[in-house]
Design a protein around this motif. Sequence first.
Motif, PDB file in Angstrom:
ATOM      1  N   GLU A 134       0.828  -1.213   0.000  1.00 25.87           N
ATOM      2  CA  GLU A 134       0.000   0.000   0.000  1.00 25.87           C
ATOM      3  C   GLU A 134       0.861   1.261   0.000  1.00 25.87           C
ATOM      4  OE1 GLU A 134      -3.573   2.217   2.521  1.00 25.87           O
ATOM      5  OE2 GLU A 134      -2.890   0.211   3.124  1.00 25.87           O
TER       6      GLU A 134
ATOM      7  N   LEU B 252      -7.646   2.881  -0.554  1.00 26.86           N
ATOM      8  CA  LEU B 252      -6.330   2.645   0.016  1.00 26.86           C
ATOM      9  C   LEU B 252      -5.546   3.949   0.056  1.00 26.86           C
ATOM     10  CD1 LEU B 252      -5.470  -0.767  -1.658  1.00 26.86           C
ATOM     11  CD2 LEU B 252      -5.977  -0.364   0.755  1.00 26.86           C
ATOM     12  N   GLU B 253      -4.703   4.073   1.020  1.00 25.34           N
ATOM     13  CA  GLU B 253      -3.972   5.317   1.290  1.00 25.34           C
ATOM     14  C   GLU B 253      -4.925   6.461   1.624  1.00 25.34           C
ATOM     15  OE1 GLU B 253      -1.296   5.854  -2.190  1.00 25.34           O
ATOM     16  OE2 GLU B 253       0.281   5.654  -0.686  1.00 25.34           O
TER      17      GLU B 253
ATOM     18  N   SER C 143      -1.842  -5.065  -2.564  1.00 20.71           N
ATOM     19  CA  SER C 143      -2.170  -4.758  -1.179  1.00 20.71           C
ATOM     20  C   SER C 143      -3.550  -5.292  -0.820  1.00 20.71           C
ATOM     21  CB  SER C 143      -2.110  -3.243  -0.954  1.00 20.71           C
ATOM     22  OG  SER C 143      -2.490  -2.917   0.356  1.00 20.71           O
TER      23      SER C 143
ATOM     24  N   LEU D  12      -1.296  -1.324  -5.255  1.00 19.65           N
ATOM     25  CA  LEU D  12      -2.546  -1.244  -4.503  1.00 19.65           C
ATOM     26  C   LEU D  12      -3.389  -2.500  -4.699  1.00 19.65           C
ATOM     27  CD1 LEU D  12      -3.562   2.495  -5.049  1.00 19.65           C
ATOM     28  CD2 LEU D  12      -2.479   1.452  -3.051  1.00 19.65           C
TER      29      LEU D  12
END
Length: 529
Positions: free
Chosen positions: A280, A325-326, A298, A295
Amino acid sequence: MMQRGDRTAREPHPDPYAKHINMYPQSNIQHTKNANTQNSNSAPYPIDDMGQSSLPPPVTSSSNVRPPMLMKNTDASMSSLSFHLQNLSVNEQKKESPKSLDPYDVPFQFKDEIQSNPSPQKPQLNAKRIQQEEKIGTSQDAVEYRRLYELIIKDTPTFTPTLQMQWCETLLLYSFKEDFIANYNINAEKLPRTLNSSESIKNQKIFLEHSFKVLTKLIQLKYPQAIYLMGTLYSHQPYLQGIKNKNIVSKNDLKALQYYMKAANLNHSDSCYRTAISFEYQKGTPPTCAKEKCLQMSLQYYELGAQLNSQACMYKLGMAYLYGLEKEPTLYPARDIRLSVSYFQKCNTAQSNYELGKFYEQTTLPIPIQNDLQSQGIIRDSNLALRYYHESATKFNYPLAQWKLGHCYELGELSLPIDAQKSIAWYHKAATPRDSSQKGNPMAMLAISGWYLTGAPGVLKPNYNESFQWLYRSEKISEGKLPRVEFILGSYYANGIGCDRNLNLAKIHFQIAANLGFLRAIEALKRFN
């Protein structure tokens, strides 16, 4: 001047990877037991959830955090009313044959280039040593070490992975127990005299080298926990708290990820989480791996971890399907409200319960998410929101949820009555570290500062000294990351509230807040120019 109820702030973090990599202890999420309570007719949990106890203890006389100013005397004093804050009524893998080393099993090197020492002599138990120990006596550390050591001696012919893994971890931990290293050898024998510094270092190397011999053999047997341990050492993020910040091997994020992936592919849930976190935030990933691909990888490892009942992976999936994500909504994956709720409910941790509270409160969430919730038929429900916040605050002792309850009692939010006594008590619980590894919640410290500034009729008299001290502590704990704290501290210095007036310090803190985009600080700086 600070106004009541005007003290919320978001705490940024400079390194999201470092923040998340140790989100949970290794597969062991500890929490306190929830106290038995009686339901109230007017709230989904007891309104009288705070016992009588003392006020937040003064920090002007006991705190180790001291401001660089003389305190100004005031006529304000603390009320004699007490709240007893301590009396909350709410209160094994099959052993495989060794195979040839693959790229993950490349021999390691210690950071300080430790050279090999003569192998320790084969441990021997003898009556003379036991007699000597009975005469001299041993520490509790030595007793526990010897108990495991004797089991290892018996296990030498079979080499049971679970037991040998415990031995490896123990050797690592004890190699940094200075008193033990200075007085005992690796064979659990008490030395005739205490070693000096250079001798202790040599003894420590013996412990470390032997632990890595055991670790290497376990890795060759493809024992997942050993592979995972090696990854944590390479990433300088060990799960063993006793070796935190020891940097036993040179930091190498690429090797760390390789070990995490290998253990994850052997269905090791903690390794799934760390593999996913690494992808990630692109720690140790190949330069050729594009962000979108990272991603996707991840998400795959989070999902694998969730299938293996990793609560950390479930929580991250809940956040991913909510924010991306993030925490970038435009990134993979697409928002899925119901899937997010499902993962939070399966997770059942402090953080997930807090997030579920936000789901049903809704007003603290971004507008697009509020709209998605309503389109999915998830309506605002104060009772459910309070129930989740309360579960997080009591069962899991989560400071952010405790702060939230203090905030609700302060402003009468979520259908709770305004109650200064309970608000102050919850804020104080959130601000008080549970152990030496924690610092306390800076937003709660800011809130306590506000209560001391304004006072609460019949509960707490204003005390500017205490208000300044709690504010100063909040600023130190938040390390300049909370703009509202910086602005208010600047205002205290500018007006001499609980401290000597100092316009230079005021300008410094206004500038920090302005750099973080706080509009009122920007306006305040204009008055200095």
